[in-house]
Design a protein around this motif. Structure first.
Motif, short mmCIF file in Angstrom:
data_model
loop_
_atom_site.label_atom_id
_atom_site.label_comp_id
_atom_site.label_asym_id
_atom_site.label_seq_id
_atom_site.Cartn_x
_atom_site.Cartn_y
_atom_site.Cartn_z
N GLY A 1 0.84 -1.19 0.00
CA GLY A 1 0.00 0.00 0.00
C GLY A 1 0.88 1.24 0.00
O GLY A 1 1.73 1.41 0.87
N GLN A 2 0.71 2.10 -0.97
CA GLN A 2 1.55 3.28 -1.06
C GLN A 2 0.69 4.53 -1.26
O GLN A 2 -0.27 4.52 -2.01
CB GLN A 2 2.56 3.14 -2.19
CG GLN A 2 1.99 2.63 -3.50
CD GLN A 2 3.08 2.35 -4.52
OE1 GLN A 2 4.27 2.49 -4.24
NE2 GLN A 2 2.69 1.96 -5.70
N ALA B 1 6.83 -9.42 -3.23
CA ALA B 1 6.03 -8.40 -3.92
C ALA B 1 6.01 -7.05 -3.22
O ALA B 1 5.05 -6.30 -3.34
CB ALA B 1 4.61 -8.90 -4.16
N GLU B 2 7.06 -6.71 -2.48
CA GLU B 2 7.15 -5.37 -1.90
C GLU B 2 7.29 -4.36 -3.03
O GLU B 2 7.95 -4.60 -4.03
CB GLU B 2 8.37 -5.28 -0.98
CG GLU B 2 8.55 -3.90 -0.35
CD GLU B 2 9.85 -3.74 0.43
OE1 GLU B 2 10.01 -2.71 1.10
OE2 GLU B 2 10.71 -4.65 0.35
N VAL B 3 6.67 -3.18 -2.86
CA VAL B 3 6.79 -2.12 -3.86
C VAL B 3 7.77 -1.05 -3.38
O VAL B 3 8.13 -1.01 -2.19
CB VAL B 3 5.42 -1.50 -4.19
CG1 VAL B 3 4.48 -2.54 -4.76
CG2 VAL B 3 4.81 -0.83 -2.96
N THR B 4 8.19 -0.19 -4.29
CA THR B 4 9.27 0.74 -4.00
C THR B 4 8.81 2.10 -3.49
O THR B 4 9.60 2.84 -2.92
CB THR B 4 10.11 1.00 -5.26
OG1 THR B 4 9.26 1.59 -6.27
CG2 THR B 4 10.70 -0.30 -5.79
N ASP C 1 3.52 13.96 -6.00
CA ASP C 1 3.68 12.62 -6.56
C ASP C 1 4.43 11.68 -5.64
O ASP C 1 4.79 10.57 -6.05
CB ASP C 1 4.39 12.71 -7.92
CG ASP C 1 3.56 13.43 -8.96
OD1 ASP C 1 2.41 13.03 -9.16
OD2 ASP C 1 4.07 14.39 -9.57
N THR C 2 4.69 12.10 -4.42
CA THR C 2 5.45 11.28 -3.47
C THR C 2 4.61 10.09 -3.00
O THR C 2 3.44 10.23 -2.68
CB THR C 2 5.84 12.12 -2.24
OG1 THR C 2 6.38 13.37 -2.68
CG2 THR C 2 6.85 11.38 -1.38
N LEU C 3 5.23 8.92 -2.97
CA LEU C 3 4.57 7.72 -2.46
C LEU C 3 5.51 6.96 -1.53
O LEU C 3 6.70 6.78 -1.85
CB LEU C 3 4.14 6.79 -3.61
CG LEU C 3 3.06 7.29 -4.57
CD1 LEU C 3 2.85 6.29 -5.70
CD2 LEU C 3 1.76 7.52 -3.83
N VAL C 4 4.99 6.51 -0.41
CA VAL C 4 5.76 5.69 0.54
C VAL C 4 4.88 4.52 1.00
O VAL C 4 3.66 4.53 0.82
CB VAL C 4 6.23 6.50 1.76
CG1 VAL C 4 7.08 7.69 1.34
CG2 VAL C 4 5.04 6.96 2.60
N ASP D 1 -2.91 -2.58 -7.68
CA ASP D 1 -2.02 -1.49 -7.35
C ASP D 1 -2.66 -0.15 -7.70
O ASP D 1 -2.45 0.84 -7.01
CB ASP D 1 -0.70 -1.65 -8.11
CG ASP D 1 0.06 -2.88 -7.68
OD1 ASP D 1 0.12 -3.11 -6.47
OD2 ASP D 1 0.56 -3.61 -8.54
N ALA D 2 -3.40 -0.13 -8.78
CA ALA D 2 -4.08 1.11 -9.16
C ALA D 2 -5.03 1.57 -8.07
O ALA D 2 -5.21 2.76 -7.83
CB ALA D 2 -4.83 0.91 -10.47
N ALA D 3 -5.65 0.60 -7.40
CA ALA D 3 -6.56 0.94 -6.31
C ALA D 3 -5.81 1.54 -5.14
O ALA D 3 -6.36 2.29 -4.35
CB ALA D 3 -7.31 -0.31 -5.86
N LEU D 4 -4.53 1.19 -5.00
CA LEU D 4 -3.75 1.68 -3.87
C LEU D 4 -3.00 2.95 -4.18
O LEU D 4 -2.61 3.68 -3.29
CB LEU D 4 -2.72 0.60 -3.47
CG LEU D 4 -3.32 -0.65 -2.86
CD1 LEU D 4 -2.22 -1.62 -2.52
CD2 LEU D 4 -4.11 -0.31 -1.62
N GLU D 5 -2.75 3.24 -5.45
CA GLU D 5 -1.97 4.42 -5.79
C GLU D 5 -2.91 5.60 -5.98
O GLU D 5 -3.68 5.65 -6.93
CB GLU D 5 -1.18 4.18 -7.07
CG GLU D 5 -0.27 5.35 -7.42
CD GLU D 5 0.59 5.03 -8.62
OE1 GLU D 5 0.78 5.95 -9.42
OE2 GLU D 5 1.06 3.89 -8.75
#
Length: 775
Positions: free
Chosen positions: A354-355, A462-465, A525-528, A761-765
């Motif tokens: 989740g980002q 499947a960790e995201v960056t 546009d920052t995501l963590v 992922d689209a749902a989370l971004e």
């Protein structure tokens, strides 16, 4: 008179006969050579193959190792069940393809005939779940919940159930120890596919998959599959040309898999899950004055990390599901519910996948960046109610103004305009809209030094960056999206996204002043991810060491002996000096004492003089959605991060829940009294559990049961939150994602997307925020 010679032959016939004789002799020579090659030169090889044609392997699955919590409680174990299986080979030999047998079987098991038929069909690109994705020659389990009476009916009427077996089998069981769910952390199993079996046929040991194998497809089950799986037993049977067994050619007994000890504390995990669920429930009952409706609180995550080692003590993700749905093969209904958009993808582990924009929790990074860029630590900086930058007005939360204040005070009260001013000034020094050849980019550089924009390396798949929207990202993002922006711009429109599209169509590759100032407050546009923030705040607590987050502590043999220990790993150091680190620690303690989190901690009875806490609140704005609640906290022992999508403000949405987690850890009651006897884990558990001679863990009896929180107003007011609602009550069996990949995803993603980008992922971004990061 005849002209035919007395011999009856002409010269032409003689030549033909000679040629024929040569051909016959050549064929005989070739045949003889081939026979010599087969029977003499390669005799051993073909003898072995011929013998193999009369050998059949019977696979006995190994008992899978257990996954244990830090004290030895079984989180994922095994239990014996009556498993009813069907042989596709036998069904296909029947005139009707086995339909009559399956119908009778469904009747005995009390299952719909359609469900049974779907379970035994083979998976392919055109066949949706449920289906069998294992070897077509391996018996396919139809149910692992058969009763003794059902099994007896099947075995006593074998003539009615050819190819059907019912026998006791060890199957996986996710225990829910201490009431903890842990679905996304533990993962699940599924059978190996025929392709996987074929690809590893020439290998041996754990590198070879056998038709009966179940392998980890997500979570710890996937990452530590080789340790847990064990080695299947193989019995080689000699059969005659009719397939009848005539003897045994050898046997290898199965070897039980090793056990995995984790750093998870099941009791703490239960408390974290319950409080995350309660916080989301409270938010759904809290009115949002901006959107004029209650907060949706559609998803959330929480992480508890040991600051001294990076080990995960608890990790919760919501919505969640029952991992036992996968045991014995998932039903079509359950699979649909886990993978439908409406259920909001519960297979996702939002703690690592989740980002979102971090909001003001990012300001500890911006403070470090400003000091590294040369701004004085002891200076004062203007905090007006708003600033106009690049032709746009950027406001403080509720347009508050604090005059000229220190960086410490700016963190404490979460003044956005201080950081707007710093970021804008630095952007101008780097050349503004016409940047220098090598701009310093202190804010972006420092974010990378804190580990953002990269995987933490946690031992989960499947960790995201996340994303650091620096100049390189801007250019790549522009190249990928220019055509879409220009097309949207040509349509006209006055929405926020239309305005952005018009600007980006022309010069979306440029780092504008608005981009720089938004980044400084954790917006734009920052995501963590929550685990990234847990790692950062742990480093603030431990003196500046960034540890690699880990869940597994050790691999233990079935007999209880240590196979290998998984030690903590230092990845990096805090980029500033110790003076700066102490300054930030003093500021984050001020957030708890008198700042934006005080009403949920010291003013709610937390004994700050006995157990010092530090915090930074964050309220991230997302276009088209309600605000995201972030609360990042730490003590001398633990960092606790909680985030709730569309959950309100940082302290309002998550404050009560995080405080109650600390209360359970340290044995603090609602009046601020500390009772170590009631503390779940006053200090992190370092040692491994002890084991009995039979390999079972020696578990100390629990000394504390979490009490429900007192009733009170919901999470928008300063009072305490209502009593806890068990996490199970909020499980959404229909919540989902495309099935996570069973290995770490390291392939390079598109410039504007993390690795393994899916519809989930689209749902989370979230969409781009308009430029505010409230406290």
């Amino acid at each position: 008179m005849s002209n035919i010679p007395e011999t009856g032959r002409t010269r032409r016939v003689t030549i033909r006969l000679v040629v024929l004789q040569i051909l016959v002799l050549s064929l005989l020579a070739t045949l003889g050579g081939r026979l010599w090659y087969l029977q003499i030169r390669n005799a051993k090889e073909y003898t072995a193959k011929a013998t193999g044609n009369h050998i059949r392997e019977v696979v006995e699955p190994a008992v899978r190792g257990e996954i244990l919590d830090a004290s030895g409680r079984v989180l994922a174990g095994n239990e014996t069940r009556l498993v009813v299986s069907v042989s596709r080979t036998s069904l296909l030999q029947m005139k009707d393809g086995g339909k009559a047998v399956l119908a009778r079987l469904a009747d005995v098991l009390g299952m719909p005939a359609k469900d049974v038929q779907e379970k035994v069909r083979l998976c392919d690109a055109k066949t949706p779940q449920p289906c069998w994705n294992g070897s077509p020659y391996q018996p396919i389990p139809v149910t692992k919940e058969a009763t003794t009476q059902q099994a007896m009916q099947i075995m006593e009427r074998r003539e009615d159930f050819p190819g059907v077996t019912a026998q006791p089998t060890a199957v996986r069981r996710y225990t829910g120890a201490e009431g903890a769910n842990l679905a996304q952390v533990l993962g699940y199993l599924s059978p190996v596919t025929d392709e996987e079996v074929s690809k590893t046929a020439a290998k041996s040991g754990l590198d070879r998959y056998l038709p009966a194998d179940q392998i980890g497809r997500a979570g710890l089950e996937s990452v530590y599959d080789r340790d847990l799986r064990g080695t299947a037993g193989i019995t080689k049977l000699e059969v005659d040309n009719l397939g009848r067994v005539i003897g045994t050619a050898g046997a290898v007994a199965p070897q039980t898999g090793d056990n995995l000890v984790t750093s998870i504390d099941a009791r703490v995990q239960k408390v974290v899950e319950d409080n995350l669920a309660q916080a989301m429930n409270d938010a759904r009952n809290t009115f949002d004055k901006v959107t004029n409706r209650n907060y949706e609180a559609d998803s959330g995550a929480a992480v508890v990390m040991d600051v001294h080692t990076g080990r995960i003590v608890a990790m919760a993700s919501a919505p969640t599901y029952d991992p036992n749905l996968w045991v014995g093969g998932i039903s079509g209904k359950d699979y649909q519910s886990l993978t439908s958009k409406e259920s909001n993808f519960p297979l996702l582990n939002r703690a690592i996948q989740g980002q979102s924009a971090p909001g003001s929790t990012f300001k500890v990074i911006s403070t470090t960046a400003a000091v590294q860029a040369g701004y004085p630590l002891d200076g004062t900086y203007p905090c007006p109610k708003s600033m106009t930058i690049g032709g746009r007005e950027f406001k403080n939360f509720e347009s508050e103004s604090f005059g000229s204040i220190s960086l410490e005070k700016a963190l404490e009260v979460s003044c956005d305009t201080v950081f707007y001013g710093l970021a804008n000034d630095q952007w101008m020094k780097d050349g503004g809209i016409k940047p220098k050849k090598e701009p310093a980019d202190w804010f972006f550089k420092t974010a990378h030094e804190f580990g953002l924009g990269a995987k933490t390396g946690i031992d989960l798949p499947a960790e995201v960056t996340g994303r650091v929207p620096d100049r390189q990202w801007k250019q790549s993002f522009y190249d990928n999206n220019k055509d879409a922006w220009c097309a949207q711009a040509q349509k006209g429109g006055n929405s926020f996204s239309d305005q952005i599209a018009r600007e980006n169509c022309v010069d979306g590759y440029q780092m504008r002043a608005g981009d720089a100032v938004n980044f400084a407050i954790g917006q734009g546009d920052t995501l963590v991810t929550p685990v990234q923030m847990a790692r950062i705040y742990s480093a603030l607590a431990n003196g500046g060491t960034f540890y690699r987050p880990t869940i597994a502590k050790a691999v233990i043999s079935p007999g209880g002996d240590l196979v290998r220990e998984i030690a903590p790993h230092e990845d990096a150091k805090f980029p500033g000096d110790q003076k700066l680190l102490s300054y930030i620690n003093q500021a984050t303690e001020g957030v708890v004492k008198s700042g934006t989190a005080a009403w949920k901690f010291t003013q709610a009875g937390w004994p700050q003089d006995k157990i010092a806490l530090h915090a930074k609140t964050g309220t991230a704005e997302v276009e088209g959605k309600q605000t995201t609640s972030w609360l990042a906290t730490y003590s001398k022992d633990y960092a606790i991060i909680m985030t709730i999508s569309q959950g309100g403000t940082g302290s309002g949405g998550s404050g009560d829940a995080v405080r109650r987690i600390y209360q359970a850890l340290y044995g603090v009651d609602d009046k601020g009294n500390v009772d170590n006897g009631k503390a779940l884990l006053p200090t992190p558990q370092g040692e491994l559990p002890k084991f009995n001679p039979d390999g079972t863990a020696i578990i100390k009896p629990a000394s504390y049961t979490a009490a429900p929180a007192p009733a009170g107003p919901a999470a928008g007011s300063p009072a305490s939150a209502p009593a806890l609602v068990p996490a199970a009550a909020l499980l959404d069996a229909g919540s989902a994602q495309a099935v996570p990949a069973p290995a770490f995803l390291d392939q390079a993603p598109p410039a504007d997307r993390p690795a393994s980008y899916t519809a989930a992922d689209a749902a989370l971004e979230p969409g781009r925020g308009p430029g505010r990061g409230r406290a």
